[in-house]
Each structure stands twice: as structure tokens, then as C-alpha cells.
Design a protein around this motif. Structure first.
Motif, PDB file in Angstrom:
ATOM      1  N   TYR A 160       0.853  -1.184   0.000  1.00 49.90           N
ATOM      2  CA  TYR A 160       0.000   0.000   0.000  1.00 49.90           C
ATOM      3  C   TYR A 160       0.891   1.237   0.000  1.00 49.90           C
ATOM      4  N   SER A 161       0.477   2.255  -0.734  1.00 48.93           N
ATOM      5  CA  SER A 161       1.226   3.523  -0.733  1.00 48.93           C
ATOM      6  C   SER A 161       1.018   4.212   0.610  1.00 48.93           C
ATOM      7  N   GLN A 162       1.779   5.255   0.842  1.00 52.76           N
ATOM      8  CA  GLN A 162       1.633   6.005   2.087  1.00 52.76           C
ATOM      9  C   GLN A 162       0.214   6.581   2.194  1.00 52.76           C
ATOM     10  N   ASP A 164      -2.481   5.366   0.769  1.00 52.20           N
ATOM     11  CA  ASP A 164      -3.383   4.244   1.026  1.00 52.20           C
ATOM     12  C   ASP A 164      -3.377   3.885   2.505  1.00 52.20           C
ATOM     13  N   ARG A 165      -2.184   3.807   3.096  1.00 51.70           N
ATOM     14  CA  ARG A 165      -2.070   3.453   4.517  1.00 51.70           C
ATOM     15  C   ARG A 165      -2.774   4.484   5.400  1.00 51.70           C
ATOM     16  N   MET A 166      -2.664   5.746   5.009  1.00 56.36           N
ATOM     17  CA  MET A 166      -3.357   6.793   5.772  1.00 56.36           C
ATOM     18  C   MET A 166      -4.864   6.566   5.731  1.00 56.36           C
TER      19      MET A 166
END
Length: 197
Positions: A160-162, A164-166
Motif C-alpha cells: 500500500y502507498s503512504q 493508502d495506509r493513511m
């Protein structure tokens, strides 16, 4: 009357009273420290019993769904109602295959292929039958797309991109393609449409 929380309830009441009355200020938290391991043990026992009960209920519900599917097939053949019922059984299999600690790509792929085959069968019904299953097609296709996105993320080990993680950590996981949250959202929409149909 069966009460799944059994001896857990009096312990919760005792703990709630202890903290709401602020008795921890009088005993320097001694009772709180003594209650903690008892609460953890009671919770673990409750959680294990709950998990076993839910597993038993799911097994009964799964058998009932397969029996209803066989009954529909024997009475009507493989028409719209049959395909809708099969779709719901297979959607649950897809969800379960992807919702494990160690997802098995072969099992996910098989469940997805069966589900996709039923979506296609439902789409290819003659016009006079197709209307009976059309109420669910949009959500069935959305669920299929989300399931494939999650399968590819698992299979290809796509992180997951940053951003996405957020979103995943802030309650917006349903917006992330290839996330379990999106799959669950689309599954719930499928259930909702099925129940309306």
C-alpha cells in the motif's frame, strides 16, 4: 437462558463499579491490578466460545444455502433465481478465501473463477429471465472487481502507498483499491441488494 458471557458479567460489573467509584484512588490501584488477569482470562474464554459458536452457525447456514440452491434447481432449473442464490454462496466463499492470515492464492483464484462464471451465467440469461436477476448485477460486478483487485495485490505482493495506509488507518479503507475494506464494503452492498430483490 444461555448467557455466553457467563461468569464474565459479574466480573465486568465489579470492575465497572471499582473504576466508576474511583476506588483505585484508595487502594493505590491494587484491586485494578488483581482484576486485570481475571478480566483477560474471562475475555479469552468468552472470545473462544464466541468463535466456536459463530463457526457452528456459519456451517449450519452454509448447509442451508446449498440445500436451498439444490431445491431451486430441482423446481425451476438453472434460471435467474438459481444463479442469484449460487452467486451469494460463491461471494461468501470469495470473501472467506481472502480473509485469512495466510491467504492461499490457489483457493482465492478458484473461488473467484466460480463466482465470475456465475456472474457471466446471470448476464447471459435470455431476456425474459434476465430481468429477474438484474437487480443484483451491478453490485455483483463491483464485488468481482474488488475481489480481483485484492487477489492481485496479495498475489503480486503490491504494498500500500503512504496515502493508502493513511486511508486504511483513518477509516477510509473502502476507498483503497485492492483492500479488504473495499471488498467488505462491496460484499455488504451485494447482500443489501440481494435482500431488497
Amino acid at each position: 437462558m444461555w448467557r455466553p458471557w457467563g461468569s464474565f458479567e459479574p466480573l465486568l460489573k465489579e470492575t465497572a463499579e471499582y473504576y466508576s467509584q474511583e476506588d483505585y484512588k484508595d487502594d493505590r490501584m491494587a484491586k485494578g491490578r488483581a482484576l486485570h488477569p481475571r478480566l483477560v482470562a474471562a475475555w479469552d474464554a468468552f472470545a473462544n466460545a464466541d468463535k466456536a459458536l459463530r463457526g457452528g452457525i456459519e456451517a449450519i447456514n452454509d448447509r442451508g444455502a446449498v440445500e436451498r440452491l439444490a431445491e431451486i434447481e430441482s423446481q425451476e432449473g438453472r434460471k435467474a433465481r438459481y444463479h442469484v442464490q449460487a452467486l451469494m454462496i460463491q461471494a461468501k466463499r470469495v470473501l472467506r478465501a481472502q480473509d485469512t492470515e495466510k491467504p492461499d492464492i490457489a483457493a482465492i483464484t478458484q473461488a473467484l473463477n466460480e463466482y465470475e462464471g456465475t456472474v457471466k451465467s446471470l448476464q447471459q440469461l435470455p431476456a425474459d429471465e434476465a430481468k429477474a436477476g438484474s437487480f443484483i448485477l451491478g453490485s455483483a460486478r463491483s464485488f468481482l472487481t474488488s475481489a480481483k483487485q485484492l487477489m492481485r495485490r496479495i498475489r503480486d505482493k503490491v504494498p500500500y502507498s503512504q496515502g493508502d495506509r493513511m486511508m486504511l488507518n483513518s477509516g477510509g479503507g473502502w476507498m483503497v483499491e485492492g483492500s479488504p475494506h473495499r471488498l467488505l464494503r462491496d460484499y455488504n452492498q451485494l447482500i443489501e441488494d440481494y435482500n431488497r430483490g
